[in-house]
Design a protein around this motif. Structure first.
Motif, mmCIF file in Angstrom:
data_model
loop_
_atom_site.group_PDB
_atom_site.id
_atom_site.type_symbol
_atom_site.label_atom_id
_atom_site.label_comp_id
_atom_site.label_asym_id
_atom_site.label_seq_id
_atom_site.Cartn_x
_atom_site.Cartn_y
_atom_site.Cartn_z
ATOM 1 N N SER A 163 -12.928 88.540 -25.478
ATOM 2 C CA SER A 163 -13.654 88.499 -24.373
ATOM 3 C C SER A 163 -14.653 89.642 -24.585
ATOM 4 N N ALA B 93 -7.298 89.605 -27.349
ATOM 5 C CA ALA B 93 -8.361 88.863 -26.058
ATOM 6 C C ALA B 93 -9.070 90.089 -26.130
ATOM 7 N N ALA C 196 -2.687 90.765 -26.811
ATOM 8 C CA ALA C 196 -4.349 92.012 -26.116
ATOM 9 C C ALA C 196 -4.985 92.193 -26.793
ATOM 10 N N VAL D 85 -15.395 85.832 -18.837
ATOM 11 C CA VAL D 85 -14.150 84.949 -19.572
ATOM 12 C C VAL D 85 -13.473 85.952 -18.749
ATOM 13 N N HIS E 28 -8.541 85.202 -18.373
ATOM 14 C CA HIS E 28 -8.194 85.504 -19.440
ATOM 15 C C HIS E 28 -6.650 85.142 -18.820
ATOM 16 N N LEU F 80 -9.440 82.188 -21.626
ATOM 17 C CA LEU F 80 -8.924 82.179 -22.566
ATOM 18 C C LEU F 80 -7.559 82.604 -22.991
ATOM 19 N N VAL F 81 -7.261 81.714 -23.259
ATOM 20 C CA VAL F 81 -5.542 81.650 -23.361
ATOM 21 C C VAL F 81 -4.576 82.176 -24.240
ATOM 22 N N GLU F 82 -4.467 83.704 -24.656
ATOM 23 C CA GLU F 82 -3.685 84.141 -25.824
ATOM 24 C C GLU F 82 -2.740 85.305 -24.882
ATOM 25 N N GLY G 3 -1.452 80.208 -18.008
ATOM 26 C CA GLY G 3 -2.951 79.450 -18.249
ATOM 27 C C GLY G 3 -2.954 77.693 -18.118
ATOM 28 N N SER H 250 -2.186 85.618 -20.370
ATOM 29 C CA SER H 250 -1.402 86.009 -21.346
ATOM 30 C C SER H 250 -0.715 85.240 -21.851
#
Lengths: 487, 231
Positions: free
Chosen positions: B23, B19, B16, B33, B35, B11-13, B42, B37
């Motif tokens: 997750s 995300a 927070a 998942v 992560h 997950l590229v988000e 990513g 940021s």
């Protein structure tokens, strides 16, 4: 932070309200110049005519004075020295020729002396009120006639003396003068017309630059600027003001876009998070107990309400961006027949389920338009959904019709949805297209009040409009009109 | 909701809280998942491989989502990518798909929608070249475009066939109404009426009426699922 840096404005096509091109003859600059030219010509013409008549009078007066003097001399000679002396004198003068014409006759009209063969008959002469006569003299020493003007003096002893003078010089002079005057007027007229055309075309060209830019600006290209050559005249001043205004509108639109994008990000994100958390709780409650938790129902209602809120948000953002001209970057060759058929295929079962029917009327063969397929589909779907929600009467047909028509301003496509529902009262129709307006009978039904606004905006992107009118005998006809554009 | 497989999700988000929520929700249904940021992190993590699917926000610090996926594709990485974005206009979706994304989900979205799409996407490659799809005694012949159940031939409209094909390709996974509208009808808008439900109930009448067990189930609050077990 969300910020839209990609400014994308595409002019799909001239809109329905494209102003007519002003023709040269209709332009106010040309008409103004023509009026000015006419006044100028009339005044010059008047002056020249006055000048001409004064010249003619003065020339004729000085000629007449010579005739008078001659007649007076001859008359005194007759008084002082008698008829014979006069006769000799006239004969001598007559032989000298020149520009004078003499004729001396006795009481019977017999020629006594003079260089004229016979006394001119009244038919040959034209006589003015003050007894001046003009006629063509056939003198013994000239082959052709000579136009002369003179008068008859009646002397003692019943003698009549005609003294006249050649008027060719003054006639020629006047004719030359007239030619010069007419030539001058003609020249003025030509120069004036040419000047008017040049002036009007220059003005028109500059006005055209402004209207061209305004047209672009009205279609959402706010980065357009009026490019006016010239220095400090009223047109460049106007262009500068328009550019300043457009820059201001551009800035406002940009900040509005930024605000809506920020709303999209900053308000929708937490709402989305909220919904996600409710969803997590919902999943846990659903899993935890075999029996249905009493909290699940209110939880689902909350999620449903948030969904409705988010949907309205999305629709509103869509609408704002469409109205600001920041959509429809990508246009394609769209077959409207296929689009209409697809929508009908999607919705027909829902109408049948409600006991009604969706009839489709389309022309043969593909109907092509340059446009945004997704937007057109959405607009038609909105109209069909409105019919489904508000006007679906069992055992009645709702008609979805595609037609094409050519007008002076171009080819247009009409997509019509006809229903037999309650319709919309005439005074409410304009309001129905405004955003967030829910009309009374259907206020309680689900919906955001943005549907028709969106259809209207999509129609405008495609150079058309949305019209609502009464169906016969009852119901509503909603017509989405789009311009064919340059397909 | 049960899933037979566990997916490795990146997950590229940059948000927070969002995300964390995603997750947790994906963890609850059994996926793993990781992560990142920002876009650069990513890209680094995705390049090392090992993920079944990427969820990428479009607007990221350092390297935005579109460019991140573009660079990933330039490296020859074919991992499925699902874009998330607050920008939902058609052209924004087109941009996402052009950059190499496989699906596009507009914020706000329901977690169920995300989960359903994720699972459909991660397994999409499987069975793409099949000539027939089967579930219990229901068979879809993709070449002859015919449907039979328990040996009985079932008459299908072209669109019904596409709808059933999509459901069969995603059997055992929840398919949302929005996914159906996008993939079967190719529309991006949300109908305010129950049009999809009407199509589903017609399809159900054709393939399930008079047969057991029922294969086409409604998942309350999410969508539909084709499965042989009870719903």
């Amino acid at each position: 932070m969300a910020s839209m840096n990609t400014r994308t404005h595409t002019r799909l096509r001239p809109s329905l309200r494209t102003p007519r091109q002003t023709s040269l003859l209709r332009s106010s600059a040309f008409r103004g110049a023509l009026v000015y030219l006419a006044v100028f010509l009339a005044m010059t013409g008047g002056t020249l005519a006055f000048l001409y008549s004064e010249m003619a009078r003065s020339l004729s007066q000085s000629a007449d004075r010579l005739v008078w003097q001659e007649a007076a001399v001859l008359s005194r000679l007759h008084t002082m020295q008698g008829t014979d002396a006069l006769q000799n004198f006239v004969a001598t003068r007559g032989q000298a020729g020149g520009e004078m014409v003499y004729f001396l006759a006795d009481g019977l009209g017999t020629r006594l002396a003079g260089n004229l063969a016979a006394f001119p008959t009244p038919e040959q002469t034209s006589r003015t009120a003050d007894d001046w006569v003009t006629f063509t003299a056939l003198r013994g020493d000239t082959a052709s006639g000579m136009p002369v003007r003179g008068r008859v003096v009646v002397l003692d002893d019943d003698l009549a003396l005609l003294v006249a003078r050649d008027i060719t010089p003054q006639t020629t002079q006047l004719a030359t003068l007239l030619r010069v005057f007419v030539g001058a007027m003609g020249g003025l007229l030509l120069v004036g017309l040419f000047g008017s055309v040049v002036l009007a075309r220059r003005t028109l060209a500059r006005v055209e630059i402004i209207t061209e830019s305004l047209r672009d600006i009205m279609q959402g290209r706010f980065d357009t600027r009026v490019k006016m050559a010239g220095s400090g005249d009223e047109m460049t001043l106007l262009a500068d003001q328009l550019n300043a205004m457009t820059a201001r509108v551009d800035a406002l639109m940009s900040s509005m876009r930024e605000v809506t994008d920020n709303i999209a990000h900053d308000l929708r994100t937490p709402l989305n998070r909220l919904r996600g958390q409710l969803e997590l709780v919902h999943a846990q409650l659903d899993d935890a107990s075999a029996s249905r938790d009493p909290l699940i129902a209110p939880l689902e209602q909350c999620m449903h309400d948030i969904d409705a809120l988010l949907e309205n948000f999305a629709a509103l953002l869509s609408l704002s961006r469409m109205e600001s001209g920041a959509v429809a970057r990508e246009t394609e060759d769209v077959d409207l027949n296929a689009v209409v058929a697809d929508i009908a295929e999607l919705y027909a079962p829902a109408f049948e389920e409600a006991g009604a029917r969706l009839d489709v009327v389309m022309p043969e063969g593909p109907v092509r338009i340059l446009g945004a397929r997704a937007l057109i589909s959405q607009a038609i779907a909105n109209l069909v959904e409105n019919a489904l929600k508000y006007a679906c009467v069992p055992k009645h047909a709702i008609t979805l019709e595609l037609s094409q028509r050519a007008t002076q301003t171009g080819v247009f496509f009409d997509i019509c949805v006809r229903d037999c529902g309650p319709g919309i009262a005439a005074p409410d129709r304009a309001r129905a297209k405004a955003r967030f307006v829910r009309l009374e009978p259907s206020r309680h039904l689900p919906g955001s009040g943005i549907g028709l606004s969106l259809v209207q905006a999509i129609a405008q992107v495609h150079g058309g409009e949305l019209t609502l009118r009464d169906n016969d005998p009852h119901g509503l006809v909603a017509t989405l009109t789009m311009s064919a554009g340059a397909v | 909701m049960d899933t037979s497989e566990q997916l490795n999700v990146l997950l590229v988000e940059d948000d927070a809280a969002a995300a964390g929520l995603v997750s947790e929700a994906l963890g609850n249904v059994g996926h793993r998942v990781a992560h990142a940021s920002d876009g650069e992190a990513g890209l680094d993590m995705a390049s090392t491989g090992g993920f079944d699917i990427l969820i990428v926000d479009r607007m990221l610090p350092k390297l935005d989502g579109l460019n991140m996926v573009r660079q990933l594709r330039d490296q020859g990485n074919r991992v499925p990518v699902l874009f998330l974005s607050a920008l939902g206009e058609v052209e924004d979706r087109v941009d996402g798909l052009r950059a190499g994304g496989d699906d596009y989900l507009v914020k706000p979205f329901a977690i169920a929608e995300l989960t359903a799409r994720l699972e459909a996407l991660a397994r999409r490659q499987l069975g793409a070249s099949d000539t027939a799809l089967t579930l219990a005694d229901l068979t879809l012949d993709l070449v002859a475009r015919t449907v039979t159940r328990a040996g009985v031939s079932i008459d299908m409209q072209p669109r019904e066939f596409v709808l059933l094909e999509y459901l069969m390709r995603n059997q055992d996974r929840v398919v949302t109404r929005r996914m159906l509208l996008e993939n079967v009808w190719n529309y991006q808008f949300d109908p305010q009426t129950n049009v999809i439900d009407v199509h589903i109930s017609r399809l159900r009448a054709k393939i399930d009426r008079g047969f057991t067990p029922a294969l086409l189930h409604t998942v309350r609050g999410s969508g539909y699922v084709m499965r042989a077990g009870d719903g």
